[in-house]
Design a protein around this motif. Structure first.
Motif, PDB file in Angstrom:
ATOM      1  N   HIS A  74       0.807  -1.220   0.000  1.00 34.71           N
ATOM      2  CA  HIS A  74       0.000   0.000   0.000  1.00 34.71           C
ATOM      3  C   HIS A  74       0.845   1.277   0.000  1.00 34.71           C
ATOM      4  O   HIS A  74       0.312   2.367   0.149  1.00 34.71           O
ATOM      5  N   ARG A 147      -1.832  -1.146  -3.970  1.00 34.10           N
ATOM      6  CA  ARG A 147      -3.201  -0.686  -3.703  1.00 34.10           C
ATOM      7  C   ARG A 147      -3.152   0.518  -2.778  1.00 34.10           C
ATOM      8  O   ARG A 147      -2.653   0.425  -1.661  1.00 34.10           O
ATOM      9  N   HIS A 149      -4.771   3.486  -0.388  1.00 31.48           N
ATOM     10  CA  HIS A 149      -5.926   3.726   0.479  1.00 31.48           C
ATOM     11  C   HIS A 149      -6.687   4.928  -0.048  1.00 31.48           C
ATOM     12  O   HIS A 149      -6.092   5.927  -0.439  1.00 31.48           O
ATOM     13  N   VAL A 150      -7.993   4.850  -0.042  1.00 34.30           N
ATOM     14  CA  VAL A 150      -8.835   5.953  -0.499  1.00 34.30           C
ATOM     15  C   VAL A 150      -9.508   6.552   0.728  1.00 34.30           C
ATOM     16  O   VAL A 150     -10.173   5.847   1.499  1.00 34.30           O
ATOM     17  N   ARG A 170     -19.130   3.595  -2.589  1.00 35.91           N
ATOM     18  CA  ARG A 170     -17.708   3.433  -2.276  1.00 35.91           C
ATOM     19  C   ARG A 170     -17.336   1.948  -2.221  1.00 35.91           C
ATOM     20  O   ARG A 170     -16.291   1.548  -2.712  1.00 35.91           O
ATOM     21  N   LYS A 173     -17.302   0.642  -5.827  1.00 36.52           N
ATOM     22  CA  LYS A 173     -16.226   1.244  -6.620  1.00 36.52           C
ATOM     23  C   LYS A 173     -14.854   0.655  -6.270  1.00 36.52           C
ATOM     24  O   LYS A 173     -14.025   0.426  -7.152  1.00 36.52           O
ATOM     25  N   TYR A 174     -14.599   0.387  -5.009  1.00 32.51           N
ATOM     26  CA  TYR A 174     -13.288  -0.092  -4.575  1.00 32.51           C
ATOM     27  C   TYR A 174     -13.284  -1.559  -4.191  1.00 32.51           C
ATOM     28  O   TYR A 174     -12.369  -2.033  -3.529  1.00 32.51           O
ATOM     29  N   TRP A 176     -12.728  -4.047  -6.152  1.00 33.02           N
ATOM     30  CA  TRP A 176     -11.630  -4.714  -6.847  1.00 33.02           C
ATOM     31  C   TRP A 176     -10.352  -4.660  -6.042  1.00 33.02           C
ATOM     32  O   TRP A 176      -9.482  -5.518  -6.197  1.00 33.02           O
ATOM     33  N   GLN A 177     -10.190  -3.652  -5.167  1.00 34.23           N
ATOM     34  CA  GLN A 177      -8.963  -3.550  -4.374  1.00 34.23           C
ATOM     35  C   GLN A 177      -8.910  -4.572  -3.268  1.00 34.23           C
ATOM     36  O   GLN A 177      -7.842  -4.949  -2.821  1.00 34.23           O
ATOM     37  N   ARG A 178     -10.057  -5.026  -2.812  1.00 34.56           N
ATOM     38  CA  ARG A 178     -10.074  -5.999  -1.725  1.00 34.56           C
ATOM     39  C   ARG A 178      -9.971  -7.426  -2.207  1.00 34.56           C
ATOM     40  O   ARG A 178      -9.745  -8.332  -1.441  1.00 34.56           O
TER      41      ARG A 178
END
Length: 179
Positions: A74, A147, A149-150, A170, A173-174, A176-178
């Motif tokens: 990250h 990846r 952090h947002v 949210r 949208k995110y 795919w990052q997990r």
């Protein structure tokens, strides 16, 4: 244990180096952490793994590589991952050359390394299980995605029902990052 330093000189904390480069804050794996990682790989490959088979060596190295890579995935670490991969492949080559001192380098390459698309020198083996051809390869740190952090909006409250749509959007949208 307290160190007061200017942010342009940076400091190490929990294996990360925090420093401002030309006004931009960049966090990346510290030099000590990189050295500890490569020394650990060296111990496994050349000290403890001299007599291990290729499959056993891959089995020992993959969890360590994946864990270290996930810890630093990250922050700004793609260049570090590439450098560590280069050190690792050189250690693997040394392991293979020491294991077969009387064989040519081409023979060693054909025995221990496979090609996959455009990449060569992939430490791994191909096998057939139940009529299905598969590969068991050593993971590369550079293949681990970075990846970021947002941030969550500061006024967003997960307990307030009026923000439910924001958190649902949210999450979609995110997602795919997990994965």
């Amino acid at each position: 244990k307290t160190l007061i330093t200017h942010i342009s000189e940076g400091f190490d904390f929990l294996g990360f180096n925090v420093r401002k480069y030309n006004g931009t804050l960049i966090i990346k794996p510290s030099k000590k952490s990189q050295k500890r990682f490569t020394v650990k790989l060296h111990e496994i490959i050349l000290a403890k793994g001299k007599a291990l088979s290729q499959q056993e060596l891959i089995g020992k190295l993959n969890p360590i590589i994946q864990g270290w890579g996930n810890y630093y995935s990250h922050v700004v670490s793609k260049e570090v991952f590439c450098r560590c991969d280069q050190v690792l492949i050189n250690q693997i080559k040394r392991w293979a050359y020491r294991k077969h001192t009387d064989k040519s380098r081409e023979w060693i390459r054909n025995k221990y390394f496979i090609r996959d698309g455009n990449r060569s020198w992939i430490f791994g083996l191909e096998y057939v299980c139940g009529g299905i051809k598969d590969k068991f390869i050593l993971r590369k740190l550079a293949d681990i995605p970075i990846r970021r952090h947002v941030k969550v909006k500061c006024e967003a409250n997960p307990f307030d029902p009026s923000w439910d749509t924001y958190f649902e959007r949210r999450k979609r949208k995110y997602a795919w990052q997990r994965a």
